[in-house]
Design a protein around this motif. Structure first.
Motif, mmCIF file in Angstrom:
data_model
loop_
_atom_site.group_PDB
_atom_site.id
_atom_site.type_symbol
_atom_site.label_atom_id
_atom_site.label_comp_id
_atom_site.label_asym_id
_atom_site.label_seq_id
_atom_site.Cartn_x
_atom_site.Cartn_y
_atom_site.Cartn_z
ATOM 1 N N GLY A 34 0.822 -1.203 0.000
ATOM 2 C CA GLY A 34 0.000 0.000 0.000
ATOM 3 C C GLY A 34 0.856 1.254 0.000
ATOM 4 N N SER A 35 0.205 2.346 -0.241
ATOM 5 C CA SER A 35 0.892 3.631 -0.202
ATOM 6 C C SER A 35 0.198 4.511 0.804
ATOM 7 C CB SER A 35 0.811 4.319 -1.568
ATOM 8 O OG SER A 35 1.388 3.514 -2.552
ATOM 9 N N SER A 36 0.964 5.207 1.569
ATOM 10 C CA SER A 36 0.347 6.133 2.509
ATOM 11 C C SER A 36 1.237 7.345 2.671
ATOM 12 C CB SER A 36 0.095 5.475 3.862
ATOM 13 O OG SER A 36 1.314 5.151 4.473
ATOM 14 N N LYS A 37 0.690 8.305 3.283
ATOM 15 C CA LYS A 37 1.396 9.566 3.435
ATOM 16 C C LYS A 37 1.050 10.091 4.811
ATOM 17 C CE LYS A 37 1.629 14.041 1.160
ATOM 18 N NZ LYS A 37 0.960 14.917 0.229
ATOM 19 N N ALA A 38 2.013 10.689 5.455
ATOM 20 C CA ALA A 38 1.717 11.246 6.767
ATOM 21 C C ALA A 38 0.502 12.144 6.666
ATOM 22 C CB ALA A 38 2.911 12.045 7.266
ATOM 23 N N ALA A 39 -0.425 11.963 7.583
ATOM 24 C CA ALA A 39 -1.684 12.681 7.468
ATOM 25 C C ALA A 39 -1.501 14.178 7.655
ATOM 26 C CB ALA A 39 -2.688 12.153 8.480
ATOM 27 N N SER A 40 -0.538 14.560 8.479
ATOM 28 C CA SER A 40 -0.375 15.982 8.710
ATOM 29 C C SER A 40 0.402 16.588 7.557
ATOM 30 C CB SER A 40 0.356 16.211 10.032
ATOM 31 O OG SER A 40 0.290 17.560 10.379
ATOM 32 N N ALA A 41 -0.298 17.301 6.711
ATOM 33 C CA ALA A 41 0.297 17.748 5.466
ATOM 34 C C ALA A 41 1.096 19.038 5.624
ATOM 35 C CB ALA A 41 -0.795 17.948 4.424
ATOM 36 N N GLY A 42 1.087 19.623 6.769
ATOM 37 C CA GLY A 42 1.886 20.811 6.935
ATOM 38 C C GLY A 42 1.059 22.036 7.190
ATOM 39 N N ALA A 43 1.227 23.040 6.383
ATOM 40 C CA ALA A 43 0.551 24.326 6.494
ATOM 41 C C ALA A 43 1.095 25.129 7.662
ATOM 42 C CB ALA A 43 -0.963 24.183 6.594
ATOM 43 N N ASN A 44 2.175 24.660 8.313
ATOM 44 C CA ASN A 44 2.900 25.446 9.323
ATOM 45 C C ASN A 44 2.051 25.892 10.502
ATOM 46 O OD1 ASN A 44 5.203 25.229 7.805
ATOM 47 N ND2 ASN A 44 4.827 27.151 6.697
ATOM 48 N N GLY A 45 1.032 25.170 10.805
ATOM 49 C CA GLY A 45 0.211 25.544 11.955
ATOM 50 C C GLY A 45 -0.793 26.640 11.664
ATOM 51 N N ARG A 66 1.719 29.105 18.693
ATOM 52 C CA ARG A 66 1.494 30.292 19.545
ATOM 53 C C ARG A 66 1.983 31.575 18.866
ATOM 54 N NH1 ARG A 66 0.575 30.441 25.377
ATOM 55 N NH2 ARG A 66 -0.479 32.451 25.568
ATOM 56 N N ALA A 67 1.127 32.591 18.840
ATOM 57 C CA ALA A 67 1.526 33.898 18.306
ATOM 58 C C ALA A 67 0.598 34.956 18.887
ATOM 59 C CB ALA A 67 1.463 33.906 16.784
ATOM 60 N N GLY A 68 0.950 36.238 18.689
ATOM 61 C CA GLY A 68 0.135 37.319 19.235
ATOM 62 C C GLY A 68 -0.642 38.077 18.182
ATOM 63 N N VAL A 109 -10.739 42.618 -0.898
ATOM 64 C CA VAL A 109 -10.184 42.919 -2.229
ATOM 65 C C VAL A 109 -9.684 41.633 -2.875
ATOM 66 C CG1 VAL A 109 -8.439 44.233 -3.490
ATOM 67 C CG2 VAL A 109 -9.458 45.171 -1.382
ATOM 68 N N PRO A 110 -10.175 41.322 -4.083
ATOM 69 C CA PRO A 110 -9.703 40.104 -4.750
ATOM 70 C C PRO A 110 -8.187 40.108 -4.938
ATOM 71 C CG PRO A 110 -11.665 40.942 -5.832
ATOM 72 C CD PRO A 110 -11.242 41.989 -4.842
ATOM 73 N N GLY A 111 -7.596 38.936 -4.831
ATOM 74 C CA GLY A 111 -6.150 38.836 -5.003
ATOM 75 C C GLY A 111 -5.617 37.565 -4.389
ATOM 76 N N ALA A 112 -4.266 37.449 -4.449
ATOM 77 C CA ALA A 112 -3.580 36.302 -3.840
ATOM 78 C C ALA A 112 -2.844 36.789 -2.594
ATOM 79 C CB ALA A 112 -2.606 35.694 -4.833
ATOM 80 N N TYR A 113 -2.931 36.026 -1.532
ATOM 81 C CA TYR A 113 -2.418 36.470 -0.234
ATOM 82 C C TYR A 113 -1.772 35.311 0.531
ATOM 83 C CZ TYR A 113 -5.752 40.301 -1.034
ATOM 84 O OH TYR A 113 -6.454 41.354 -1.562
ATOM 85 N N ARG A 114 -1.076 35.686 1.612
ATOM 86 C CA ARG A 114 -0.707 34.686 2.612
ATOM 87 C C ARG A 114 -0.701 35.353 3.987
ATOM 88 N NH1 ARG A 114 4.633 35.050 0.487
ATOM 89 N NH2 ARG A 114 5.910 36.307 1.902
ATOM 90 N N ILE A 115 -0.870 34.522 5.011
ATOM 91 C CA ILE A 115 -0.874 35.012 6.390
ATOM 92 C C ILE A 115 0.528 34.868 6.971
ATOM 93 C CG2 ILE A 115 -1.701 34.462 8.726
ATOM 94 C CD1 ILE A 115 -4.399 33.803 7.552
ATOM 95 N N GLU A 116 0.984 35.884 7.706
ATOM 96 C CA GLU A 116 2.257 35.811 8.421
ATOM 97 C C GLU A 116 2.008 36.130 9.890
ATOM 98 O OE1 GLU A 116 4.673 37.507 4.510
ATOM 99 O OE2 GLU A 116 5.025 38.441 6.484
ATOM 100 N N LEU A 117 2.566 35.328 10.777
ATOM 101 C CA LEU A 117 2.417 35.545 12.216
ATOM 102 C C LEU A 117 3.594 36.362 12.750
ATOM 103 C CD1 LEU A 117 1.417 31.891 13.263
ATOM 104 C CD2 LEU A 117 -0.086 33.779 12.557
ATOM 105 N N ASP A 118 3.371 37.020 13.880
ATOM 106 C CA ASP A 118 4.481 37.798 14.450
ATOM 107 C C ASP A 118 5.586 36.890 14.980
ATOM 108 O OD1 ASP A 118 3.172 36.819 16.642
ATOM 109 O OD2 ASP A 118 2.909 38.757 17.657
ATOM 110 N N SER A 119 5.306 35.601 15.072
ATOM 111 C CA SER A 119 6.338 34.650 15.478
ATOM 112 C C SER A 119 7.262 34.293 14.321
ATOM 113 C CB SER A 119 5.662 33.371 15.992
ATOM 114 O OG SER A 119 4.857 32.792 14.970
ATOM 115 N N GLY A 120 6.968 34.804 13.112
ATOM 116 C CA GLY A 120 7.809 34.523 11.948
ATOM 117 C C GLY A 120 7.295 33.410 11.061
ATOM 118 N N VAL A 121 6.232 32.749 11.482
ATOM 119 C CA VAL A 121 5.674 31.643 10.686
ATOM 120 C C VAL A 121 4.762 32.197 9.591
ATOM 121 C CG1 VAL A 121 4.156 29.618 10.769
ATOM 122 C CG2 VAL A 121 5.815 30.028 12.607
ATOM 123 N N SER A 122 4.889 31.619 8.367
ATOM 124 C CA SER A 122 4.024 32.006 7.248
ATOM 125 C C SER A 122 3.164 30.831 6.806
ATOM 126 C CB SER A 122 4.866 32.436 6.039
ATOM 127 O OG SER A 122 5.591 33.590 6.356
#
Ligand code: ZN
Length: 587
Positions: A34-45, A66-68, A109-122
């Motif tokens: 069989g084939s499997s993959k770790a269920a937690s795919a990431g997304a950095n929290g 954790r972030a503020g 506003v339509p567009g492409a974005y990403r979230i960044e935390l003050d802890s440095g995680v994107s």
């Protein structure tokens, strides 16, 4: 060398949906790992709908690191589009996570974005756009073309197979003998069986999507063989399965339970499953079963309405089938199905067909306006009317579909019955909204809902909320329905999109025979996995350490309890996406 493949008791896979697949075993050559993959795919929290958001909808990400504070950065020019603080941390019982919320609903506003935390995680990139979910609607609806049996299928990209399961015969349990010319329909799930009960709710749900949102679906192109014809693509795809359903109706009006081989096959392509595909009945007079016959009556009664403008002859054929099926049920109200000896494919056993009959009666009344059906429907309602309860629709529990159809019909109705149905629906909707507010990832599941087919339950919660919204428009209903979609497409503790080929981290290894056997890396597109299951039957999901229920999932093709696509899971998802398409088309 061969070994026994995994036992499949889809009580777990499908238990919450109210149907049960039987234990099965199939021989496979060689040692299959069989084939499997770790269920937690990431997304950095940082967990959110990986496809994105409609401009005017609420937009919330769940953050498990954790972030503020956080910001949302535009990918077009790297500018900061929004800054805000995260909510206070809280414990989520469904996942076991400590979570915070990043609410950026004011960003429209339509567009492409990403979230960044003050802890440095994107986080991963996402879109805000008016047609954010159109591709999802295309893939999930077109996946039914991919499930077609009995014709050449070609989705492009190598996802193709020639005609399959053309060799058909009456099983001795059907009351007839010999070869027959019955083929077509949709393969049910990861297997190649075709089952009237699961076809019933699936086809009914899709036709309801057309009835609710057809104006915006009329020109929605699916790129299927019938495209360009008189019948809109959406209805043409459903017609493929309806024709198979009609072919399982005997001359006396009764309907056989299913068509399949005698057992589940190993992971092979559909054209490689050889031998007669049996039309299977109850094994004794009258050979057809009440629930299957009532389901056909309900669905063909809806179809008679939907196709009348585009295929009037087919519409009339459907109405005639519905009437004869309904009459058969009046004479045979309690004929229940069990797998006959030697048959081990999905059973969909059900010892109470009153809800199927209620649904069929409501649909026939809505289509014909015939007082006979109204009288019959009123006679089936619980008394006093205030005791009407709305159960989530599932393959073997369809009373709610009957209630809703009656309440939505808009003519010659009992005001008291309509009021009772609406109140019961709104009460359930309010409970779902409350459950959603308690969940760290925004879905409306209770802890006990993470059982068989939990993703179908999520999608059907959204369907219920959208019906409730037709009764009484309420933004909290719509938000909750949308939050469930966000959960399925990435806002969950595993950071996974449970629809194949959608989002930045979609599942890769569904329990889906063509996806395993075709030697293409990515699975067939647009398939919704049945999702986390804290009460699994398959050994792969069972082997997971006991943990919070949302985590009871593994992306492994052997994990039929938690990773099998099923047509009745995809259908309510299509319903929700069609609703959003209709909403965005009107702006
Ligand atoms: Zn087939």
């Amino acid at each position: 060398m061969s070994r026994r493949e995994f036992l499949k008791t889809a009580a777990s896979c499908l238990g919450a949906l109210g149907f049960v697949k039987d234990s099965w075993g199939a021989q496979v050559s060689g040692v299959y790992a069989g084939s499997s993959k770790a269920a937690s795919a990431g997304a950095n929290g940082i967990y959110l709908n990986q496809i994105g958001f409609l401009p005017d909808s609420s937009k919330v990400a769940t953050v498990s690191t954790r972030a503020g504070s956080f910001l949302v950065r535009s990918l077009r020019d790297n500018s900061v589009a929004l800054r805000s603080t995260l909510s206070a941390q809280r414990l989520d019982n469904a996942s076991g996570d400590s979570v915070q919320f990043a609410d950026f609903s004011t960003l429209k506003v339509p567009g492409a974005y990403r979230i960044e935390l003050d802890s440095g995680v994107s986080g991963d990139s996402f879109l805000i756009r008016k047609d954010a979910y159109d591709n999802a609607l295309l893939l999930t609806m077109r996946s039914f073309y991919g499930q077609r049996c009995g014709c050449d299928v070609n989705l492009g990209g190598g996802y193709a197979h020639p005609k399959c399961h053309m060799d058909a015969a009456f099983h001795r349990s059907s009351g007839k003998t010999g070869r027959c010319d019955i083929h077509g329909g949709w393969h049910d799930a990861g297997d190649y069986g075709r089952y009237m009960i699961n076809s019933g709710i699936t086809t009914g749900t899709l036709l309801w999507a057309w009835e609710s949102y057809g104006a915006s679906l009329h020109d929605f192109a699916l790129q299927i063989p019938e495209s360009g014809g008189k019948v809109p693509d959406f209805l043409a795809e459903i017609q493929w399965n309806l024709q198979w359903m009609l072919s399982l109706q005997d001359n006396d009006g009764g309907v056989w339970q299913k068509q399949s081989r005698d057992d589940f096959c190993s992971f092979i392509m559909p054209q490689d499953e050889l031998g007669p595909n049996y039309v299977i009945g109850t094994g004794s007079v009258p050979y057809k079963s009440t629930c299957a016959t009532a389901d056909l009556a309900a669905v063909t009664a809806i179809a008679a309405r939907c196709y009348s403008s585009y295929a009037p002859v087919f519409s009339q054929q459907c109405l005639k089938a519905a009437r004869t099926a309904w009459s058969w049920c009046q004479n045979n109200p309690n004929v229940f199905f069990k797998n006959p000896p030697g048959i081990h494919t999905a059973e969909f056993g059900d010892n109470d067909c009153r809800d199927e009959l209620l649904w069929a009666t409501a649909e026939l009344w809505r289509t014909t306006g015939d007082a006979l059906f109204n009288q019959a429907f009123m006679g089936m309602l619980p008394q006093p009317l205030a005791t009407i309860k709305i159960e989530l629709p599932s393959a073997t529990r369809v009373a709610s579909l009957g209630y809703w159809s009656y309440a939505l019909a808009g003519r010659n109705r009992s005001d008291a019955a309509v009021a009772a149905i609406q109140q019961a629906t709104l009460k359930t909707a309010r409970e779902l909204v409350h459950q959603s507010s308690e969940n760290g990832y925004g879905n409306s599941l209770a802890l006990e809902d993470y059982a068989g087919g939990s993703n179908a339950v999520v999608a059907n919660h959204s369907l219920l909320l959208l019906i409730a919204n037709q009764f009484e428009p309420d933004s909290s209903h719509l938000d909750c329905a949308l939050n469930n979609l966000h959960y399925l497409l990435g806002r969950n503790c595993l950071g996974i999109s449970w629809v194949t080929q959608l989002g930045s981290h979609p599942l890769q290894h569904p329990h889906h025979r063509p996806s395993v056997a075709d030697n293409i890396v990515a699975p067939w597109p647009g398939l919704l996995s049945n999702g986390p299951n804290a009460n699994p039957a398959d050994p792969i999901t069972k082997a997971l350490p006991r943990q919070a229920p949302m985590r009871m999932y593994v992306d492994d093709e052997r994990a039929y309890s938690s990773n099998e696509p099923i047509i009745s899971c995809n259908a309510p998802l299509v319903f929700v996406l069609a609703a959003l398409h209709a909403q965005s088309s009107h702006r």
